[in-house]
Design an enzyme around this catalytic site. Structure first.
Site, PDB file in Angstrom:
ATOM      1  N   MET A 195       0.806  -1.222   0.000  1.00 26.08           N
ATOM      2  CA  MET A 195       0.000   0.000   0.000  1.00 26.08           C
ATOM      3  C   MET A 195       0.837   1.270   0.000  1.00 26.08           C
ATOM      4  O   MET A 195       0.484   2.254  -0.654  1.00 26.08           O
ATOM      5  CB  MET A 195      -0.911  -0.036   1.231  1.00 26.08           C
ATOM      6  CG  MET A 195      -2.321   0.474   0.987  1.00 26.08           C
ATOM      7  SD  MET A 195      -2.885   0.149  -0.691  1.00 26.08           S
ATOM      8  CE  MET A 195      -4.158   1.345  -0.782  1.00 26.08           C
ATOM      9  N   CYS A 196       1.950   1.267   0.743  1.00 25.56           N
ATOM     10  CA  CYS A 196       2.748   2.503   0.807  1.00 25.56           C
ATOM     11  C   CYS A 196       3.352   2.838  -0.548  1.00 25.56           C
ATOM     12  O   CYS A 196       3.506   3.998  -0.910  1.00 25.56           O
ATOM     13  CB  CYS A 196       3.833   2.410   1.883  1.00 25.56           C
ATOM     14  SG  CYS A 196       4.943   1.032   1.658  1.00 25.56           S
ATOM     15  N   THR A 197       3.676   1.800  -1.319  1.00 18.31           N
ATOM     16  CA  THR A 197       4.195   2.028  -2.662  1.00 18.31           C
ATOM     17  C   THR A 197       3.124   2.677  -3.522  1.00 18.31           C
ATOM     18  O   THR A 197       3.361   3.665  -4.213  1.00 18.31           O
ATOM     19  CB  THR A 197       4.621   0.696  -3.321  1.00 18.31           C
ATOM     20  OG1 THR A 197       5.610   0.078  -2.522  1.00 18.31           O
ATOM     21  CG2 THR A 197       5.149   0.913  -4.723  1.00 18.31           C
ATOM     22  N   SER A 200       2.203   6.402  -1.921  1.00 19.84           N
ATOM     23  CA  SER A 200       3.129   7.536  -1.916  1.00 19.84           C
ATOM     24  C   SER A 200       4.430   7.344  -2.671  1.00 19.84           C
ATOM     25  O   SER A 200       5.156   8.297  -2.871  1.00 19.84           O
ATOM     26  CB  SER A 200       3.449   7.919  -0.469  1.00 19.84           C
ATOM     27  OG  SER A 200       3.832   6.758   0.234  1.00 19.84           O
TER      28      SER A 200
END
Lengths: 422, 454
Positions: A195-197, A200
């Site tokens: 998800m972080c990839t 953001s």
């Protein structure tokens, strides 16, 4: 090669076009000739000599134009019609005497009374979940006597699948040989980007597309409130494509195309006619062998790959001793009483041997049946959500307690035994 | 009916994802010849018509028998008595209106007698259930015309395929598990100056945890080389020590424990493959040493011209290495650092392709061909795939069948293994030889109507 003296059309059962001289000559050679390849105890039956006459086909899909590059029973004029109906019509008119009955339904819409009537079941399903369901259905039909499987209750399952230039075919005798769940760990895990990839730190065009699909769409609801993203709607894909381009431009990422967008959103797997023909032929041959008992069936798993040259091998997949689907051994769940119920759910979904999708758990607590958690109905999900953060002890569960779990991966409720550890 | 480009894109979407638009173009320019519309033959054609080959021609002198209509999906009982090529063409044609279907009501032997050059026009000829003599005759004609020949037989539950092609070059072989081309053992100048722009010891935590592993390994490798006389880690012990040094580079938190730096974990995991020496694969070296590469003429195909150009590059600008591929795997990093690193490789790849281009130009000029005969696009694609180039070469049928050049050793050694299928090869050859001598297949009694093999 010499030629026939005169053409023959023999008057037969279905208006004269069903039988003609020589129609079954090739089949006869397979069934009547003994040799190094036929089974020594074999005696052909009359049904076997007249081909497969009764076939039921179940398919929940309608025909899409992208099916036409390989699904040869469909034509451009059939786009939009149910696959089962069109396939049945085509075969019934092309192969006289063969009677195909279509069922425009999900496999899960039919019950054991339906499946019990068949001698053999062949699957060309497009998901592991569906395969597991069918596997579970046939296992539920088994009759056990003194711990032994009654052979007459075994319905063979022949399963085939392809992906680009690779494919596999397998023969499963439920309760006798390895089942789908026995070899669950063979399947490679589905790749999902962190998800972080996506949120953001995108680097690939795929990350940009997933951003739009997972984050932007639910936020903007571009086609109306509650209107879910439909991968088959070109307008939806166009919207995702345009926004993905924007997102990619922000990060100087190149490579977002309409084709890539559609591929990511629909999780498209490439497909060609030839690989499907190979696997279909392998499956068909196994059906023929099992139906006629004339040849030794595949035992039990065939792998095919013609990316580079041509490579194929077969091996015997082994039954898993404690297979959650076919082993009759109840599965124990070991947790300390202080663990949160959430942890039990995570185990059900994340363990490689279970890989459940969204398990619904019920248990008998203080004499009453209690739903501990159920995701698929919004009101029940809301009501049971607080249970996730409660400990097993708090929920009133006891050591040795049975938990009943329902999930899309199996038609029957699975029973687990809760074993408290210290 | 001319399908619009859009509707074809939709129809062929699933296969375009495998071989791309130029693969599809090659398919649509192909004209396939099938000899004998048996069940095997029509099944083969079906799987070529559906993906949209340009055209097919069925050559078959037989009349459809009851037996044929009984085992062939592309013949019906109405076809009985008609010429088999014509009957099958009708039902195969209706599979895909993009394809042009043709038929010739003639036996291949007659065509070989009267007009062998008939076969020269095809992209490939597929011969199904052909007697040995026809195979050999046709094989000779196709070999000298450089037309690939695929021989197929189905005999009960045994199938047989034999490909006869003199030379088939493959640029995009789409390997499943290709090693990355990162050049960490031979960093090019632009890469070296790029990693100079990083100073791991003064980076803040966010940047430190989002530095691509390739940079990390490169930095630590520079240090190692300076401390080890220019020698990279070679054995397990040294690689383990190298990994440990990288591990020590992970930031520590206030309690002295290690911060969660996934990029460093990636670097440690990739040390083994990262230290693989960059070299030209043996398969490509072999191509460099071949006759076609060293002897470029006006007749040389663009594959060989480009290959020779790449060879020249390797021996000059490349300093022993192939042109840089230009692609890097995904890795934990913030977008900017990743894109910047990716661009370093991409630009180097473009530079190398440009150098290869110059060699292509001078080669073309040397044989009197215009430099535009090979496009920049093709050269770029060739360079990107230079590690994966393949050339398939098969023996002619004549060589396989000739007593002088038979693969005796290979055949006998395989016969020693009980699992070997070699016995089927010999049996099928024996069956063909039997037919050649007796004009019938073994097991058919003369009193029965002779209907040939399955």
């Amino acid at each position: 090669m010499a030629e026939m003296d005169e053409p023959m059309v023999v008057e037969g059962g279905c208006g004269g076009s069903c039988e003609w001289e020589g129609r079954w000559n090739h089949i006869k050679k397979f069934l009547e000739r003994s040799g190094p390849f036929t089974h020594p105890d074999f005696e052909p039956g009359t049904e076997a000599l007249s081909g497969f006459g009764k076939i039921d086909v179940v398919d929940m899909d309608t025909i899409d134009v992208s099916n036409l590059n390989r699904q040869f029973l469909f034509r451009p004029k059939d786009v939009g019609r149910p696959k089962a109906d069109v396939a049945a019509d085509f075969i019934n008119s092309r192969v006289p005497g063969c009677h195909v009955i279509p069922h425009f339904k999900k496999i899960q819409d039919l019950d054991e009374r339906f499946y019990r009537q068949f001698h053999i079941i062949v699957c060309g399903l497009d998901s592991i979940v569906a395969r597991r369901w069918m596997n579970g259905m046939l296992l539920s039909l088994l009759v056990y006597e003194d711990g032994e499987v009654d052979q007459t209750s075994v319905i063979p399952l022949i399963d085939g699948g392809t992906e680009g230039f690779k494919g596999n075919a397998r023969v499963i005798l439920p309760g006798v040989t390895a089942c789908i769940d026995c070899t669950l760990e063979l399947y490679p895990p589905q790749i999902n980007f962190p998800m972080c990839t996506i949120a953001s730190m995108p680097r690939l065009p795929e990350h940009c597309i997933e951003y739009v699909r997972i984050l932007q769409w639910p936020k903007e609801m571009p086609f109306g409130d509650g209107v879910a993203l439909d991968g088959d709607d070109p307008e939806h894909i166009q919207w995702v494509f345009q926004r993905s381009l924007k997102r990619a431009a922000e990060f100087n990422i190149t490579g977002v195309t309409y084709r890539l967008t559609q591929g990511v959103v629909k999780r498209i797997i490439p497909a060609v006619a030839s690989t499907n023909a190979v696997i279909a032929a392998a499956c068909t041959t196994e059906v023929f062998k099992l139906a006629t008992s004339a040849y030794v069936p595949l035992s039990n798993y065939m792998v095919f790959n013609d990316v580079d040259g041509l490579y194929t091998y077969t091996f015997e997949a082994e039954r898993k001793e404690n297979c959650s689907a076919c082993s009759q051994v109840p599965v124990d769940l070991h947790f300390p009483p202080s663990s949160k119920f959430q942890q039990v759910l995570e185990y059900l979904t994340e363990s490689t041997s279970l890989q459940m999708k969204s398990p619904a758990v019920t248990a008998t607590v203080e004499g009453k049946s209690k739903t501990l958690y159920l995701q698929s109905v919004a009101s029940i999900e809301q009501r049971t959500r607080p249970n996730l953060s409660k400990s097993l002890k708090e929920l009133g569960l006891t050591d040795g307690q049975e938990l009943a779990v329902a999930d899309v991966t199996t038609p029957q409720t699975m029973l687990f035994r809760l074993c408290f550890t210290s | 009916m001319a399908a619009t480009k859009d509707s074809k894109e939709q129809k062929y979407d699933r296969q375009l994802r495998l071989w791309g638009d130029h693969g599809q173009e090659a398919l649509e320019n192909a004209h396939v010849c099938l000899i004998n519309a048996t069940a095997t033959g029509t099944e083969i054609l079906k799987n070529l018509v559906l993906p949209g080959i340009g055209a097919f021609t069925i050559v078959d002198g037989h009349i459809v028998s009851g037996e044929d209509a009984g085992n062939n999906f592309f013949l019906s009982s109405d076809s009985i008595g008609k010429n088999r090529a014509q009957a099958a063409t009708e039902l195969l044609q209706e599979l895909n209106s993009d394809v042009s279907g043709n038929f010739v009501e003639e036996s291949p032997d007659k065509l070989l007698d009267n007009d062998p050059e008939f076969f020269h026009r095809f992209t490939i000829v597929i011969g199904v259930q052909l007697p040995e003599s026809t195979c050999l005759r046709l094989g000779m004609v196709l070999w000298s015309a450089s037309v690939p020949f695929l021989i197929c037989k189905a005999y009960g539950l045994i199938g047989y395929m034999r490909l006869m092609v003199q030379e088939h070059t493959v640029i995009e072989s789409h390997p499943d598990n290709a090693l990355e081309d990162l050049r960490l053992d031979r960093p090019f100048d632009e890469f070296k100056s790029h990693i100079k722009s990083y100073n791991l010891s003064i980076m803040d935590k966010k940047d430190h945890s989002h530095t691509p592993w390739v940079i990390i390994v490169a930095k630590y490798l520079e240090r190692w080389l300076s401390e080890h006389d220019g020698q990279p880690p070679k054995n397990y012990k040294e690689k383990e020590a190298f990994r440990q040094i990288i591990r020590e580079g992970i930031l520590k938190n206030e309690n002295g424990g290690l911060e969660d730096e996934e990029n460093f974990e990636e670097a440690i995991k990739n040390v083994n493959t990262a230290l693989n020496p960059t070299k030209v694969p043996t398969s490509v070296e072999d191509l460099f040493n071949s006759e076609q590469c060293n002897n470029i003429t006006a007749q040389s195909s663009s594959f060989w011209v480009m290959l020779r150009a790449v060879k020249e590059f390797v021996y000059n600008e490349g300093s022993g290495s192939l042109p840089v591929r230009g692609s890097i795997p995904d890795m934990i990093a913030d977008s900017q650092k990743f894109i910047n690193l990716q661009n370093v490789y991409r630009e180097k790849a473009m530079q190398d392709a440009a150098a290869v281009s110059k060699h292509v130009e001078s080669l073309l000029q040397s044989v009197g061909k215009p430099p535009e005969s090979i496009s920049e696009k093709d050269i770029k694609l060739f360079c990107k795939n230079s590690s994966f180039l393949r050339v398939v070469r098969c023996r002619s049928l004549a060589e396989e069948y000739s007593v002088d050049s038979i693969n005796k050793d290979e055949i006998t050694s395989r016969m020693d293994s009980p699992d070997s299928e070699m016995v089927f090869y010999l049996m099928l050859r024996a069956v063909d030889r039997f037919y050649q001598l007796h004009s019938r297949y073994p097991g058919f009694r003369k009193s029965l109507r002779i209907s040939g093999a399955f």
